[in-house]
Write a protein that holds these residues in place. Structure first.
Motif, PDB file in Angstrom:
ATOM      1  N   SER A 149       0.922  -1.233   0.058  1.00 24.83           N
ATOM      2  CA  SER A 149      -0.075  -0.147   0.079  1.00 24.83           C
ATOM      3  C   SER A 149       0.884   1.230  -0.103  1.00 24.83           C
ATOM      4  CB  SER A 149      -1.017  -0.114   1.131  1.00 24.83           C
ATOM      5  OG  SER A 149      -0.106   0.048   2.515  1.00 24.83           O
ATOM      6  N   ALA A 174      -4.104   1.942  -1.398  1.00 26.25           N
ATOM      7  CA  ALA A 174      -4.964   0.975  -0.663  1.00 26.25           C
ATOM      8  C   ALA A 174      -6.290   0.846  -1.141  1.00 26.25           C
ATOM      9  CB  ALA A 174      -4.828   1.343   0.861  1.00 26.25           C
ATOM     10  N   THR A 226      -4.762  -2.897   6.433  1.00 25.41           N
ATOM     11  CA  THR A 226      -3.146  -2.343   6.616  1.00 25.41           C
ATOM     12  C   THR A 226      -2.849  -2.091   7.646  1.00 25.41           C
ATOM     13  OG1 THR A 226      -3.746  -0.249   6.058  1.00 25.41           O
ATOM     14  CG2 THR A 226      -3.904  -1.465   4.141  1.00 25.41           C
ATOM     15  N   PRO A 264      -5.418   4.418   6.046  1.00 24.82           N
ATOM     16  CA  PRO A 264      -5.526   3.321   4.839  1.00 24.82           C
ATOM     17  C   PRO A 264      -6.717   2.282   5.078  1.00 24.82           C
ATOM     18  CG  PRO A 264      -3.248   3.994   5.072  1.00 24.82           C
ATOM     19  CD  PRO A 264      -4.051   4.498   6.248  1.00 24.82           C
ATOM     20  N   VAL A 275      -9.898   1.526   3.199  1.00 24.70           N
ATOM     21  CA  VAL A 275     -10.348  -0.072   2.646  1.00 24.70           C
ATOM     22  C   VAL A 275     -11.577  -0.694   3.486  1.00 24.70           C
ATOM     23  CG1 VAL A 275      -9.383  -2.231   2.682  1.00 24.70           C
ATOM     24  CG2 VAL A 275      -7.970  -0.697   2.415  1.00 24.70           C
TER      25      VAL A 275
END
Length: 288
Positions: free
Chosen positions: A27, A34, A67, A72, A76
């Motif tokens: 990422s 991401a 992650t 991030p 996600v």
């Protein structure tokens, strides 16, 4: 990650009769990267996800691990949440991620920052420091973590002279302004709720000009980062680190890898070159 999956696949107790396939994406600590990968995974992959003969699913992602960053991870989770794809993070600590209404499919193997924020306030109070400065990453991790700390610090009777935010991609003028606030401040104790990459940028800026010694209090993301030990003015920094343990078999797994196996994987190549201070060329010969 590769070692963990191989341990599962080679075990007769963990997931008997099931073999895990995987893809690993970097990422790069980037929300954009991401989210891109999250959309790719949630929309399905190539017809053949795992090239082995035992794969019963074609292109179906059953779960996502990661992650490491809170922002991030939040991004996600918002992409894959409607598809009910479980997400498990090993390092995203933002207390906001505990909200199951917003992030119903998010799980983690590390505590929420709410516990750390409370503990940091009690740590500061324990040493009798009632006048402190505060700096934080301008991210979900830093902003939420510092907000929790400030609330806990207020309850402990701790006064905060300043609270400044910064981020690694901010212009240098912004980083300089934060550094100047620290240099001019009267608070001799600084609580830094920041990601390691952000903290490195601030410490590099502070190292350009001498300033009076400060007592640093660090969050778990950077307080045990060996790369930051080169900043001598951080000597004596205290904070709460993540509990460490020995992973049985990991050392032998890494030592068994041949340069040829490593060179075939960009992920392993990056790790190998960093861990052993070497360079793997196209000839697959290690240049030590």
């Amino acid at each position: 990650m590769i070692f963990a999956i191989e341990e599962i696949n080679n075990s007769t107790k963990l997931l008997p009769g099931i073999r895990l396939g995987y893809q690993i994406h970097d990422s790069c600590a980037s929300v954009v990267m991401a989210v891109h990968v999250a959309f790719q995974l949630s929309n399905g992959l190539d017809p053949v996800f795992y090239t082995g003969d035992n794969c019963s699913q074609s292109g179906t992602v059953m779960a996502i691990v990661g992650t490491s960053g809170s922002t991030p991870s939040i991004s996600v989770s918002r992409v894959i949440g409607p598809s009910n794809i479980p997400q498990v993070s090993h390092f995203a600590t933002c207390a906001c991620l505990s909200n199951k209404q917003e992030y119903p499919s998010f799980f983690r193997t590390i505590p929420s920052d709410q516990f750390q924020a409370d503990a940091l306030a009690k740590l500061v109070k324990h040493f009798g420091w009632t006048w402190v400065g505060a700096v934080r990453s301008d991210s979900d991790y830093g902003n939420n973590g510092m907000a929790s700390f400030l609330d806990s610090a207020h309850k402990e009777g701790i006064c905060v002279e300043y609270s400044e935010s910064f981020y690694r991609t901010h212009p240098r003028s912004r980083i300089q302004r934060v550094a100047d606030v620290i240099r001019r401040s009267t608070a001799m104790v600084i609580v830094a709720f920041a990601a390691s990459g952000d903290m490195r940028i601030l410490l590099e800026e502070l190292s350009r000009k001498p300033f009076p010694p400060r007592q640093w209090i660090g969050s778990e993301s950077w307080v045990t980062d060996p790369d930051l030990l080169r900043f001598t003015f951080c000597t004596g920094t205290i904070g709460f680190g993540i509990q460490q343990s020995v992973i049985p078999g990991l050392r032998d797994f890494l030592l068994r890898l041949s340069p040829t196996e490593v060179a075939a994987s960009p992920v392993l190549t990056e790790f190998w070159e960093d861990a052993f201070n070497c360079r793997l060329g196209k000839s697959v010969k290690a240049d030590f």
